[in-house]
Design an enzyme around this catalytic site. Sequence first.
Site, PDB file in Angstrom:
ATOM      1  N   GLU A  74      54.579  41.596  40.927  1.00  0.00           N
ATOM      2  CA  GLU A  74      54.103  42.915  41.838  1.00  0.00           C
ATOM      3  C   GLU A  74      55.426  42.841  42.985  1.00  0.00           C
ATOM      4  OE1 GLU A  74      50.404  42.067  43.450  1.00  0.00           O
ATOM      5  OE2 GLU A  74      49.362  43.106  41.860  1.00  0.00           O
ATOM      6  N   GLU A  89      46.888  41.639  34.934  1.00  0.00           N
ATOM      7  CA  GLU A  89      46.157  41.555  35.965  1.00  0.00           C
ATOM      8  C   GLU A  89      45.029  42.449  35.966  1.00  0.00           C
ATOM      9  OE1 GLU A  89      47.134  40.380  39.977  1.00  0.00           O
ATOM     10  OE2 GLU A  89      48.837  39.107  39.181  1.00  0.00           O
TER      11      GLU A  89
HETATM   12  C1  BG6 Z   1      47.252  40.636  42.780  1.00  0.00           C
HETATM   13  C2  BG6 Z   1      47.989  39.484  42.776  1.00  0.00           C
HETATM   14  O1  BG6 Z   1      47.739  41.579  43.559  1.00  0.00           O
HETATM   15  O2  BG6 Z   1      45.930  40.643  43.141  1.00  0.00           O
HETATM   16  C3  BG6 Z   1      47.102  38.176  42.680  1.00  0.00           C
HETATM   17  O3  BG6 Z   1      49.013  39.345  42.106  1.00  0.00           O
HETATM   18  C4  BG6 Z   1      45.923  38.363  43.443  1.00  0.00           C
HETATM   19  O4  BG6 Z   1      47.792  36.845  43.156  1.00  0.00           O
HETATM   20  C5  BG6 Z   1      44.919  39.759  43.072  1.00  0.00           C
HETATM   21  O5  BG6 Z   1      45.081  37.265  43.472  1.00  0.00           O
HETATM   22  C6  BG6 Z   1      43.831  39.811  43.663  1.00  0.00           C
HETATM   23  O6  BG6 Z   1      43.836  39.798  44.718  1.00  0.00           O
HETATM   24  P1  BG6 Z   1      42.972  38.947  45.932  1.00  0.00           P
HETATM   25  O7  BG6 Z   1      43.428  39.286  47.229  1.00  0.00           O
HETATM   26  O8  BG6 Z   1      41.496  39.591  45.720  1.00  0.00           O
HETATM   27  O9  BG6 Z   1      43.176  37.660  45.513  1.00  0.00           O
END
Ligand code: BG6
Length: 487
Positions: free
Chosen positions: A191, A384
């Site tokens: 990201e 993701e």
């Molecule tokens: C993404 C990141 O933005 O979102 C991850 O690359 C992160 O590292 C994921 O865990 C979810 O966000 P959060 O704050 O719910 O962990």
Amino acid sequence: MTEQTFPKGFLWGGAIAANQVEGAWNVDGKGLSVADVATYKPNVDKKDFAAHMTITTEAVEAAASDTTDTWYPKRRGIDFYHRYKEDLALFAEMGFKTLRLSIAWSRLFPTGEETAPNEAGVAFYKELFKEMKRLKIEPIVTLSHYEMPLALSLRYNGWVNRSMIDDFVRFANVCYDNFGEYVRYWLTFNEIDSIHRHPFTTAGIIPDKSGENLEEEIYQALHHQFVASALVTKAAHEKIPGSQVGCMMTKLMTYPLTCEPLDVELTLKKNLENNFYADVQVKGEYPKMILQDLENRGIKLEITTADQSTLKEYTVDFVTFSYYMSMAESGDPKAERTPGNTVLGVKNPYLPSTEWGWQIDPKGLKIALIELYDRYNLPLMIVENGMGAMDVVEEDGTVHDPYRIDYFKAHFKQMKEAINEGVDLIGYTSWGPIDLVSAGTSQMSKRYGFIHVDADDEGHGTYDRSRKDSFYWYQKIIETNGASLND
Ligand code: BG6
């Protein structure tokens, strides 16, 4: 008739990051990383992501000299460092074809400036990759996922300093030399666009060190990361035959709140800005309108001609992105807002939200796939996607998570539609296939996994793993290569 299954060889799997799972923050020579000073703030509203990520030099220095882990959940992770064999076995049981993971830079280079790597760190990852090979799980490795050595942040204000490029290239070369025989897919920066939303986590920038120059320094740091990304892309291609290097962006899909032309214009600009980061890594140059915008805002960057040719020459092979939610945009300053993935957007009245306020939008994933494929014409991977939720553990230890299954099912259907319409989607890794520490709020209780981990926000618990209902559901999806979506 359209195929019931996903394309042959589709890479189904999950994604984790070293700093959110490994723990072992001070073991076997590892140095402190920026993640190790992220504090869990129990009394802050979980929707107030900005407050969770506020950073000052004073707070960072105090955290760095604290040797306990109670308020620093990323120091504990889920103890993957010691339990990775058990976790990989569970992923293999689910049928994972791939696992996206990252390498903690400070495990190999504790302060970032050593000339030779910490051998214990190298040995750990070697064993990990060997085990993945044994289980036939293809690694997708992110070189930088929110875990740069803290010393580089404190000494140089992180990526603001050009010297970071050499440090990062040295780190990447050690990774290629030692793990290249196991790893074919590499991602450079997780990201990369998030530098604006959390400059410390992404690039080690402590805002009070930059003062009034913060905005300009963020862009300069981003530029250094672009150059570093191009240089490590070049090195991977030279050192690892057949290697594939991808960029990674947060896909923040934005819709106009209404068809009022101002809403449409603002939305268009938001989406262009969101794509700018991949544009540089795919097309090898800054979009003209972005350069004009920087000039209009009085932001002056040091971009050398050597940088320009590096960017142009060493572009990526495929495009990856995270996708969790979408948001709307409006010219009306009074429009209601809601949090998303470390962003505040206008609330879309058509969409439901998670407990953290992130708006759930499966159709947005299909729109993103079509848009990105049309724009770049390169293979895509969703690296993701998932839904953070408060799970309930029943008395018999089971976790029933139909909401998670519903979330994935709806998103997979949209992926399938996009593939049927011609998008070259080659893989999918759900975020946090095993519960892990939240990047944004450092909570353990914000759970994404198919696998439950018995640990709470303050580190109490056995850390034992168990299978949720969604574990069996995802297992079947992979086993049937998506055909069971129609059950
Ligand atoms: C993404 C990141 O933005 O979102 C991850 O690359 C992160 O590292 C994921 O865990 C979810 O966000 P959060 O704050 O719910 O962990």
